[in-house]
Enzyme design. Sequence first.
Site, PDB file in Angstrom:
ATOM      1  N   GLN A 231      70.994  -2.976  -9.722  1.00  0.00           N
ATOM      2  CA  GLN A 231      69.662  -3.529  -9.498  1.00  0.00           C
ATOM      3  C   GLN A 231      68.651  -2.501  -8.997  1.00  0.00           C
ATOM      4  OE1 GLN A 231      71.468  -7.036  -7.253  1.00  0.00           O
ATOM      5  NE2 GLN A 231      69.781  -8.039  -8.311  1.00  0.00           N
TER       6      GLN A 231
ATOM      7  N   ARG B 286      73.762  -2.446   3.476  1.00  0.00           N
ATOM      8  CA  ARG B 286      74.774  -2.839   2.496  1.00  0.00           C
ATOM      9  C   ARG B 286      74.319  -2.405   1.100  1.00  0.00           C
ATOM     10  NH1 ARG B 286      75.948  -8.566  -0.324  1.00  0.00           N
ATOM     11  NH2 ARG B 286      77.617  -7.778  -1.615  1.00  0.00           N
TER      12      ARG B 286
ATOM     13  N   HIS C 261      79.652  -5.017  -7.776  1.00  0.00           N
ATOM     14  CA  HIS C 261      78.558  -5.998  -7.723  1.00  0.00           C
ATOM     15  C   HIS C 261      78.064  -6.206  -9.155  1.00  0.00           C
ATOM     16  CE1 HIS C 261      75.261  -7.758  -4.967  1.00  0.00           C
ATOM     17  NE2 HIS C 261      74.981  -8.159  -6.186  1.00  0.00           N
TER      18      HIS C 261
ATOM     19  N   ASN D  97      81.553  -8.791  -5.129  1.00  0.00           N
ATOM     20  CA  ASN D  97      80.422  -9.629  -4.752  1.00  0.00           C
ATOM     21  C   ASN D  97      80.388 -10.888  -5.606  1.00  0.00           C
ATOM     22  OD1 ASN D  97      77.726  -9.999  -3.354  1.00  0.00           O
ATOM     23  ND2 ASN D  97      77.118 -10.178  -5.503  1.00  0.00           N
ATOM     24  N   GLU D  98      80.399 -12.026  -4.932  1.00  0.00           N
ATOM     25  CA  GLU D  98      80.194 -13.330  -5.563  1.00  0.00           C
ATOM     26  C   GLU D  98      81.043 -13.582  -6.802  1.00  0.00           C
ATOM     27  OE1 GLU D  98      75.999 -14.004  -6.126  1.00  0.00           O
ATOM     28  OE2 GLU D  98      75.612 -14.044  -3.986  1.00  0.00           O
TER      29      GLU D  98
ATOM     30  N   ASN E 125      77.044 -15.195   1.342  1.00  0.00           N
ATOM     31  CA  ASN E 125      75.728 -15.065   0.718  1.00  0.00           C
ATOM     32  C   ASN E 125      75.162 -16.473   0.592  1.00  0.00           C
ATOM     33  OD1 ASN E 125      76.533 -12.423   0.404  1.00  0.00           O
ATOM     34  ND2 ASN E 125      76.462 -12.421  -1.829  1.00  0.00           N
TER      35      ASN E 125
ATOM     36  N   TYR F 264      71.693 -18.871  -0.097  1.00  0.00           N
ATOM     37  CA  TYR F 264      70.303 -18.939  -0.545  1.00  0.00           C
ATOM     38  C   TYR F 264      69.704 -20.337  -0.483  1.00  0.00           C
ATOM     39  CZ  TYR F 264      70.550 -14.133  -2.147  1.00  0.00           C
ATOM     40  OH  TYR F 264      70.667 -12.764  -2.182  1.00  0.00           O
TER      41      TYR F 264
ATOM     42  N   GLU G 161      74.061 -11.760   2.456  1.00  0.00           N
ATOM     43  CA  GLU G 161      72.826 -11.888   1.666  1.00  0.00           C
ATOM     44  C   GLU G 161      72.127 -13.176   2.050  1.00  0.00           C
ATOM     45  OE1 GLU G 161      72.966 -11.674  -2.651  1.00  0.00           O
ATOM     46  OE2 GLU G 161      74.457 -10.081  -2.546  1.00  0.00           O
TER      47      GLU G 161
ATOM     48  N   GLU H 266      66.176  -8.244 -11.004  1.00  0.00           N
ATOM     49  CA  GLU H 266      66.795  -9.514 -10.610  1.00  0.00           C
ATOM     50  C   GLU H 266      67.528 -10.132 -11.815  1.00  0.00           C
ATOM     51  OE1 GLU H 266      67.772 -11.035  -8.025  1.00  0.00           O
ATOM     52  OE2 GLU H 266      68.095 -12.991  -8.931  1.00  0.00           O
TER      53      GLU H 266
HETATM   54  C1  GAL Z   1      72.932 -12.961  -5.552  1.00  0.00           C
HETATM   55  C2  GAL Z   1      73.294 -11.568  -6.010  1.00  0.00           C
HETATM   56  C3  GAL Z   1      72.203 -10.557  -5.817  1.00  0.00           C
HETATM   57  C4  GAL Z   1      70.812 -11.090  -6.003  1.00  0.00           C
HETATM   58  C5  GAL Z   1      70.625 -12.451  -5.378  1.00  0.00           C
HETATM   59  C6  GAL Z   1      69.292 -13.126  -5.657  1.00  0.00           C
HETATM   60  O1  GAL Z   1      73.650 -13.893  -6.308  1.00  0.00           O
HETATM   61  O2  GAL Z   1      74.421 -11.113  -5.313  1.00  0.00           O
HETATM   62  O3  GAL Z   1      72.515  -9.484  -6.638  1.00  0.00           O
HETATM   63  O4  GAL Z   1      70.388 -10.991  -7.281  1.00  0.00           O
HETATM   64  O5  GAL Z   1      71.629 -13.322  -5.771  1.00  0.00           O
HETATM   65  O6  GAL Z   1      69.338 -13.871  -6.828  1.00  0.00           O
END
Ligand code: GAL
Length: 484
Positions: A26, A84, A129, A173-174, A316, A318, A384, A435
Site C-alpha cells: 500500500q 507497524r 499483508h 494480516n487478516e 483490527n 473498523y 488497526e 486502499e
Molecule cells: C484492513 C487492511 C488494511 C487497510 C484497512 C482499511 O482490512 O488490513 O490494509 O486497507 O483494512 O480498509
Amino acid sequence: MTSDTQLHSYAFPKGFAWGAATAAYQIEGGWDADGKGPNVWDTFTHQGGDRVFKNQTGDVACGSYTLWEEDLKCIKQLGLTHYRFSLSWSRLLPDGTTGFINQKGIDYYNKVIDDLIANGIMPMVTLYHFDMPQAVEDQGGWRSEKVVAIFDKYAEFCFGTFGNRVKLWITINEPFIVATYGYEKGLFAPGIKEPGIGAYQAAHNMIKAHAKAWHTYHSQFKEKQCGFVSIALNSDWAEPLDPTSVADEKATERHLAFIFGWFAKPIFIDGDYPALMKSQIAAKSKAQGFPSSRLPEFKEEETKMIMGTADFFCLNYYTSRKIKHKAYAQDEPSLKADEEVEEVMDPSWPISGIEWLAVVPWGIRKLLKYIKDTCNDPIIYITENGFAQSDPAPLEDTLRWEYFRQTLLEILKGICLDKVNIKGYFAWSLLDNFEWIEGYSKRFGLFHVDFDSPDLLRTPYTSASEYAKVVTSNRLPEPDEMQR
Ligand code: GAL
C-alpha cells in the site's frame, strides 16, 4: 461531544504503546525496483479490467521504498512509541523461497528498522499483508498445503535476519479478508471466485502456516531474541437486528463464529474451528451432495500444533453490524449461505468516506470485552483502527478526529472499567495509501499524500496533530478541556 462520568481518569496506563500502521504494497511502490519479484497485487492490478478504482496500481504508491526518511519524519512528528509495517515477501525473496535472497530488500528493511530503533521507536513487523509472491501463488498459493512449509521458511529467514532487533511479530494480516476477498468473492488478489470452498481451504492453510511459524520462532529464536509472535485478526462487532428475536440472536452467534471464531478459536483456544461453523457447513455440504464437509478438518497432531500459538492478541477493528437470520437457496455453496445471516447497518450510524465503514465507536469496547471473555484474557494490541475520507479530503478533518477520540474513549473504558488487558493502539494509517480496490480514492492517512506531486508530499491532517497530543501526553483531553 461525549463526556463520560464513569471514567475517573482520562490517562492511559504507563507504557501504553502508541502507533500507526502501514503495509508494504500500500505504501512502498518500487514494484520492480532492485530485484523485487512480482506479487499477486502486482499481477492483479496490472491485469486491469476495472477491478480496482480507475485501474490504479501500487507501482508508485507513497514511494516509501525511496522516501522512507519522509515517513520517519511523520512518525517522529506524531511522537509514536511504535510503528507497524509489513515486509514485502517478494522484495526479500523474489520467488518466495530462500533459493534466491535479494540483498537490496534486506538493506531497505534494515535501514527502516535501524532508524526506528535509533529514534526510540519499536518496530512491529507483519510478515504477510496480502502480497503473496506470484511464484508461490502459481503453485496454488494459500489453497495449497505446500504453502505451509514455504511460509515457514520465509518466516524463519525473517526471524533470523531481523529478529535481533524486531521483538513484535505478526505472521499474517487478516486471514479472514485474505480468504473471503481473495478466494471466495474474488474481489482482492489473486481474484479467485470459489464460493463456499476456496476461502475454507485458504484459511485452513493460513492457520497451519501461522502456527508452524510460531513454533519455529519459539523453538529456534525465542530464547535468544526474546520476542513475541501473533497474527492480526479483523472483526466487526455484531448485535442482533431485532434484540427480541431468538433467530437473530442465534444468527449473531453464528456470525461471530464465522468472522472471529474461525481463526481465534483454533489459535487461542483449542486448535479447532467453532462447533457452530462445523455443524452449519457439514449440514449444508451434505444437502448439496458433497461427499464430506467443505470445511477441511484438522488432524489430531495439527490441532495440537495450532492451539495456543499466539503470544498476544492483535485486533483490527473498523466497524459493527446488526445481524438478521436469513435462509439462502440450498444449491449454491457460499460462506453467507453456510452462515445464514444478513448483515445490516443501523441507519443511525454515520458512514465514513468509505461505504462499508459505519462509525460505531462503542462496538470496539464490546468486542474487546468479548475477546477477554472468550480468548482467556489475552494481552491485546489494537493493530488497526481508522476512518477513511473520500478524495479530495480536507486537511481539517475535525469530524474524523472526533471519531478517533470517541474510539479511544471506548478503549479507555475497556481498560479502566472492563479490565481488558489492552497494551497498545495503532491508527490505520500513517499515510494516505493504495486502499486496495478503492485505489487512491479513499484516504485513511494521518498524513495527506499528494499523489500528483513528484515528491509525493506528506502533510499532516488535523487528526495527526490531535493524535500527537494524545500520544505525547498519554491521555485523552478531559471534557472541560475540550469546551475551552
Ligand atoms: C484492513 C487492511 C488494511 C487497510 C484497512 C482499511 O482490512 O488490513 O490494509 O486497507 O483494512 O480498509
